[in-house]
Each structure stands twice: as C-alpha cells, then as structure tokens.
Design an enzyme around this catalytic site. Structure first.
Site, PDB file in Angstrom:
ATOM      1  CG  ASN A 167      -1.780   1.208   1.352  1.00  0.00           C
ATOM      2  OD1 ASN A 167      -1.765   2.087   0.489  1.00  0.00           O
ATOM      3  ND2 ASN A 167      -2.534   1.297   2.430  1.00  0.00           N
ATOM      4  CG  ASP A 216      -9.644   2.264  -1.228  1.00  0.00           C
ATOM      5  OD1 ASP A 216      -9.542   1.177  -0.641  1.00  0.00           O
ATOM      6  OD2 ASP A 216      -9.568   3.357  -0.649  1.00  0.00           O
ATOM      7  CG  ASN A 241      -6.933  11.752  10.130  1.00  0.00           C
ATOM      8  OD1 ASN A 241      -7.483  12.485  10.954  1.00  0.00           O
ATOM      9  ND2 ASN A 241      -6.015  12.206   9.303  1.00  0.00           N
ATOM     10  CB  ALA A 284     -10.346  10.625  18.667  1.00  0.00           C
ATOM     11  N   GLY A 291      -9.942   3.037  13.024  1.00  0.00           N
ATOM     12  CA  GLY A 291      -9.391   3.612  14.258  1.00  0.00           C
ATOM     13  C   GLY A 291     -10.396   4.155  15.244  1.00  0.00           C
ATOM     14  CG  LEU A 292     -11.794   8.145  14.966  1.00  0.00           C
ATOM     15  CD1 LEU A 292     -12.512   9.380  14.448  1.00  0.00           C
ATOM     16  CD2 LEU A 292     -11.096   8.468  16.276  1.00  0.00           C
TER      17      LEU A 292
END
EC number: 2.7.2.1
Length: 401
Positions: free
Chosen positions: A7, A149, A212, A284, A331-332
């Site tokens: 990636n 993607d 993000n 965050a 992530g969040l």
C-alpha cells in the site's frame, strides 16, 4: 502460498506478508517520510520462532529505495529466504474509476489505465503505480494483482452515483460518485454476515469506517448501493482534517472573502477542516480529554461528527428498509466508545440499542455491542484491509497455476 500486500501512499509504503495457508501474517511494516530529510523504516516479524522488530531512522530517497530496503530486510531478518519465493503481490490502488470493478491481474494496459486515472487521485494513484512498476522491473515473473478501493462500490445504481450536473460532464470527464474504503467495507460486511450466521447474499448493513478519513456504506444483499464519499474522499462524513459535505458555493465564497486561490481553498477543505478546523486538533484522544474538561470547541467538534454519522445512518436505513447490522470499524470506530454511544443514542425506535457496559469495555476482536433484544445488531469489527487484498489476490493467483 505467500502473498505480499503493498500500500503505497504519497510519502509512505505499508506492507504485510501473508502465509495464505492459514491467512496469517508473517511480517508487516512501514517505510515513511519518503523524500524527506530523515525517514523511518519499521519491520516486524510475526513468526513464532523468530519474533523481532527493526526500527531505523534513515534517508529514503523515493518509493523504489523504500521497496529495496523492505526487500533486503525481509531476507536479512530471516522472514523469507528469497524474495522470489513470494507467489503474488497484491497492490492497494485507490482509484479504479469506471474502468475497474474488480481485482485484476496487472499487465501493461492495466498500468496505463491506472496512470490515466491519476487525474482523479493525484496523490495516490501515481504512488500505487510506482510500486507496481518497481516489481515489474525487479521481479517480472511475480504476478501482481491490483485491488481497487473503489471497486466494491461499482454496484451502486446510477441514481446513487450520479451528480445532478449537466450529463455531458459525466460523459466527458467521468464526474460521479466513486466512493472509497471499499476493501474495508467489504471485509467487515463479510465478517458480520459470518458472525450473524446470515448468507452474505442476503445480508443488509450500514458499515461505518471511521478513522482520520471516514465513510459510510449502505450494503444491500452483500453489495454496496450507496456510500458517503464521492468523486474524491472529501465528501460525506466530518473527518480528521476534511470537511465532508458542504455547500459547493462555500469554495467560491472563501476565495472571495479570504482572497485565496482555488488551490489554497482546496487545501483548507482537505487539510485544515473537519475536527481540526473546529477545535484545532484531529486526535480523538485529545478531543475527548478536552471535552471532558468542558472545552466548548472540542464538544462542538465531537457533536458535529456524531450528528453527521447519525444522519447518514437514518438516510441509509430508509434506503435499505431492512438492516441486519450497523458496523463500526477502523481507528475511531473500533476505539472511540463515546463516539459510538453518541451516534447510537436516541435510535431505539429504529431498533438500534447499545449495551453500554459492553460498549465501554468491548475487549478485543469482533464484538456484539447491542442489547440482546435489539432488532438491529451493532457490531464492532476490526478491519483488515491487507488480508482482504491478500484474499482477493490469492483468488486470481490460484487461477494462474
């Protein structure tokens, strides 16, 4: 079968090497700050008999140099004996446009098309292509598979992906919604269907990839029928530094009022907006700490973010009619319990009800966060985009044997 997943970003290379017998990682790592004064190389071995980690600060001139360092250290660390033992390489390619609706074996024509699509993804596609070109020159016999993607969202109906602009703009310049994070949305949807013992072809879900960069996807009978990101990843949810949905006239208005060029305004929308724009921070953990101390800007940023996600859930529930699960990932989505709680709050009449103790302490792995009697399951599912790319690459590579 061993598959390497690459990636390449504008100034970084992430990789993961898999043993596909058990779908387990053998190694993973990152080359970052490519082209800067000082870069960093990190490689971790996941072998039980050879657990070691390399961390090195050094100059990484370009992507080719970074890939050479990764190749060299994979053998030096004893993770593989020879780079040529790798059976296939799967590349994450950000933009597949109208051309690529599924993973594809790379050849010269595919490389040319990926290059042409750089106009739609100027930061990402050229870097993705650099990785493909390096392998093509250094190891031409290793099959390379491009995984896009945008591909998962290729099943969106035209009434969902078209913009209400003059139709000739679509015909001439392919201006439409493409969506992103498709590999992640696809992976977690399959995991959710498996967990709920539902046939994937009958599975309906709203997938929330919150990091993000964030996006929502409406998944009907295992296929994407709508998503929040558009022509670029700027549209949709409020993100770390991206504004998400705004009135397009705002661009012209900022340019006039603040005496900014179009390029400067786009920089503001991409890199200085979102959570960072509202409260000056896109971390965050900092936002949550400030919010708990009564910081008004942090509270506003949090509430705006949660509200936008909630609006998309409502819209997608109307589109799907029947929803089996709401999926939180990335992530969040995986780590920010207060955000999950705020998003789901007040949605009980829609069949969405969080079990607060589980949400506050979910543990590791896939977790059902919903009340036992909730009609719609709320699931926390760690994403694994690299594994999904490896699985898709394996499917194509096996047909070559």
């Amino acid at each position: 079968m061993e598959i390497l997943v690459l990636n390449l970003g504008s100034s970084s290379i992430k990789f993961k090497l898999f043993d596909m017998k058990e779908n387990k990682p053998l190694a993973s790592g990152l080359a970052e700050k490519i082209g800067e004064e000082i870069g960093q190389l990190k490689i971790k071995s996941h072998l039980h008999h050879n657990e070691q980690e390399l961390k090195e600060k050094l100059v990484i001139k370009d992507h080719a140099s970074g890939l050479l360092m990764i190749r060299e250290n994979l053998t030096k660390m004893g993770i593989i004996k020879d780079f040529n033992q790798i059976d296939a390489i799967g590349h994450r390619v950000v933009q597949g446009g109208d051309k690529f609706h599924a993973p594809i074996l790379v050849n010269e024509k595919v490389m040319q098309e990926i290059g042409k699509l750089s106009i739609l993804a100027p930061l990402h596609n050229p870097a993705n292509l650099a990785g493909i070109e390096f392998v093509q020159k250094a190891h031409p016999h290793i099959p390379q598979i491009a995984v896009f993607d945008t591909a998962f969202h290729a099943t969106m109906p035209s009434y969902a992906y078209m913009y209400a602009l003059p139709y000739e703009l679509y015909e001439k310049y392919q201006i439409r919604r493409y969506g992103f994070h498709g590999t992640s949305h696809h992976y977690v949807a399959k995991e959710a269907a498996k967990f709920l013992n539902t046939a994937y072809e009958e599975f309906n879900a709203i997938s929330l990839h919150l990091g993000n960069g964030s996006s929502a996807a409406a998944i009907q009978k295992g296929k994407s029928v709508d998503t929040s990101m558009g022509l670029t990843p700027l549209e949709g949810l409020i993100m770390g530094t991206r504004c998400g949905d705004i009135d397009p006239t705002v661009v012209e208005y900022i340019a006039q009022c603040a005496d900014k060029s179009l390029e400067e305004v786009m920089k503001i929308l991409n890199y200085e907006s979102g959570l960072k724009g509202i409260c000056g921070d896109n971390d965050a953990r900092n936002i949550e700490a400030r919010k708990e101390k009564g910081d008004k800007q942090a509270k506003l940023a949090f509430e705006m973010c949660a509200y936008r996600i909630k609006k998309y859930i409502g819209a997608y529930m109307a589109v799907l009619k029947k929803v089996d699960a709401i999926i939180f990932t990335a992530g969040l989505g995986e780590n920010y319990s207060a955000l999950r709680e705020s998003v789901c709050e007040g949605l009980e009449d829609l069949g969405i009800a969080l079990h607060k103790p589980t949400n506050d302490n979910p543990g590791n792995g896939l977790v059902d966060l919903s009340q036992p009697d909730a009609k719609v399951k709320v699931l926390l599912i760690p994403t694994d985009e690299e594994l999904e790319i490896a699985l898709q690459a394996k499917e194509i590579a096996e047909k070559l044997k």
